[in-house]
Design a protein around this motif. Structure first.
Motif, PDB file in Angstrom:
ATOM      1  N   UNK A  83       0.837  -1.193   0.000  1.00  0.00           N
ATOM      2  CA  UNK A  83       0.000   0.000   0.000  1.00  0.00           C
ATOM      3  C   UNK A  83       0.874   1.246   0.000  1.00  0.00           C
ATOM      4  N   UNK A  84       0.266   2.363  -0.348  1.00  0.00           N
ATOM      5  CA  UNK A  84       0.965   3.633  -0.209  1.00  0.00           C
ATOM      6  C   UNK A  84       0.071   4.616   0.543  1.00  0.00           C
ATOM      7  N   UNK A  85       0.556   5.842   0.692  1.00  0.00           N
ATOM      8  CA  UNK A  85      -0.175   6.806   1.508  1.00  0.00           C
ATOM      9  C   UNK A  85      -1.559   7.124   0.943  1.00  0.00           C
ATOM     10  N   UNK A  86      -1.723   7.002  -0.362  1.00  0.00           N
ATOM     11  CA  UNK A  86      -3.028   7.282  -0.969  1.00  0.00           C
ATOM     12  C   UNK A  86      -4.062   6.204  -0.638  1.00  0.00           C
ATOM     13  N   UNK A  87      -3.594   5.053  -0.179  1.00  0.00           N
ATOM     14  CA  UNK A  87      -4.506   3.955   0.132  1.00  0.00           C
ATOM     15  C   UNK A  87      -5.065   4.027   1.553  1.00  0.00           C
ATOM     16  N   UNK A  88      -4.500   4.937   2.361  1.00  0.00           N
ATOM     17  CA  UNK A  88      -4.931   5.090   3.744  1.00  0.00           C
ATOM     18  C   UNK A  88      -5.043   6.573   4.062  1.00  0.00           C
ATOM     19  N   UNK A  89      -5.494   6.889   5.262  1.00  0.00           N
ATOM     20  CA  UNK A  89      -5.489   8.269   5.736  1.00  0.00           C
ATOM     21  C   UNK A  89      -4.552   8.344   6.937  1.00  0.00           C
ATOM     22  N   UNK A  90      -3.426   9.022   6.765  1.00  0.00           N
ATOM     23  CA  UNK A  90      -2.480   9.182   7.858  1.00  0.00           C
ATOM     24  C   UNK A  90      -2.905  10.382   8.706  1.00  0.00           C
ATOM     25  N   UNK A  91      -3.137  10.122   9.980  1.00  0.00           N
ATOM     26  CA  UNK A  91      -3.591  11.159  10.904  1.00  0.00           C
ATOM     27  C   UNK A  91      -2.411  11.525  11.803  1.00  0.00           C
TER      28      UNK A  91
END
Length: 365
Positions: A186-194
């Protein structure tokens, strides 16, 4: 520990309280670590020179390493702390505090995880790593697990897709999150980094409140979180990656000072002995450090003892440097940071000092 041991330690070391305010730190600079600010342009120790062994009278190191300080106090003569220099102990731990103290010129050495030295270099602070420790059984005893919010299904790394994940870019937990995403494809676009600080109970509190879905949590924070919210569906997942580096590091100017370099050599050896002593004396460490000093409950203290990993203190830092380079390359790519050569962050002359001291400590069992 006897009163004689206490008195003996007192005459060799002094406690230096850490002052959080930068202005107050600067006021103390001349008295604590002025040598750490000396320019090495003339008369300094060359980076490829042999480490000096003679410590001049009056040499002092300001050290932020609370666990080693306590180990020295508890171990007595089991650890060779008959130093030829004086320690000014600073109640400093973790990346942000050590960097603040280094910048203020009042700290020579700090004990941190993998990322603070890298982050310090990216902020323009010239630092060196002197010794490293790892976990021999790092797969069985990781530092962190991926904790999920109540009701969030987390059976494998693929389940991270679309999740809100706690992220602290300048700390070890932040680097771990990026490594886990890479491992999961996965990369950052696949998740939401808070972005949240990883200090204290910030992550468990955010998980319990449903503000995030996943966070790397370890130690007693993980134990307490799962005890409290496991009945509501909170779980944790082992990520299967190495998250175990621990380093002694400090401003490069420290080791360019021949007097401090010689003192640091003695300290690194004792630090390595302390790592072994702590592992070898779990009951003393539990009662005297975790319970009496840190104020943990018996249950929490026993959990830390049960999950303690045998320390690995290498004399050869080559593998650790390679793993650090991989981390640096990942962070540089993912966080738009400048490229760094990890080997430039390590003073490999101290590796044999630490490794041999640890080997001797194991052999003295």
């Amino acid at each position: 520990m006897t009163d004689d041991m206490t008195d003996d330690m007192t005459h060799r070391t002094r406690r230096l309280p850490f002052l959080a305010a930068a202005a107050a730190l600067v006021l103390l600079a001349s008295g604590c670590a002025a040598g750490a600010e000396a320019d090495d342009g003339t008369g300094g120790l060359a980076p490829d020179a042999a480490l000096p062994t003679e410590v001049p009278a009056g040499t002092t190191l300001a050290i932020g390493d609370p666990t080693t300080q306590k180990a020295f106090e508890l171990a007595g003569d089991a650890i060779d702390t008959d130093f030829d220099f004086e320690i000014e102990w600073a109640n400093v731990s973790g990346g942000p505090q050590t960097v603040e103290a280094f910048n203020a010129g009042v700290l020579d050495i700090g004990a941190v995880a993998e990322i603070p030295a890298v982050h310090a270099a990216w902020t323009g602070l010239d630092v060196q790593i002197y010794a490293s420790q790892y976990r021999e059984d790092w797969q069985e005893h990781p530092v962190y697990e991926l904790a999920s919010a109540p009701g969030v299904e987390l059976d494998d790394l693929a389940d991270l897709r679309g999740r809100r994940i706690a992220f602290s870019p300048g700390q070890a937990q932040g680097a771990l999150v990026l490594k886990v995403l890479r491992e999961a494809g996965l990369d950052q676009d696949d998740v939401e980094l808070v972005e949240l600080p990883s200090t204290g109970d910030v992550y468990p509190t955010a998980l319990a409140a449903g503000e995030i879905d996943v966070a790397p949590v370890g130690g007693t924070a993980l134990l307490r979180y799962l005890d409290s919210y496991g009945p509501d569906g909170a779980t944790s997942l082992r990520h299967g990656l190495r998250d175990d580096p621990g380093h002694l590091y400090g401003p490069t100017a420290v080791v360019r000072d021949p007097a401090k370099a010689a003192a640091l050599r003695q300290y690194v050896a004792a630090w390595a002995q302390a790592r072994v002593w702590i592992y070898e004396h779990p009951e003393i460490w539990k009662e005297k450090y975790y319970v009496e000093d840190q104020g943990l409950t018996e249950e929490d203290a026993q959990y830390l003892v049960d999950t303690a990993a045998r320390p690995e203190i290498p004399a050869d830092l080559t593998e650790g440097i390679a793993r650090t380079q991989d981390t640096v390359d990942l962070l540089a790519a993912e966080l738009d940071r400048p490229e760094l050569v990890a080997a430039d962050l390590f003073d490999e002359r101290f590796g044999p000092v630490a490794g041999e001291a640890a080997e001797q400590a194991w052999g003295a069992r």
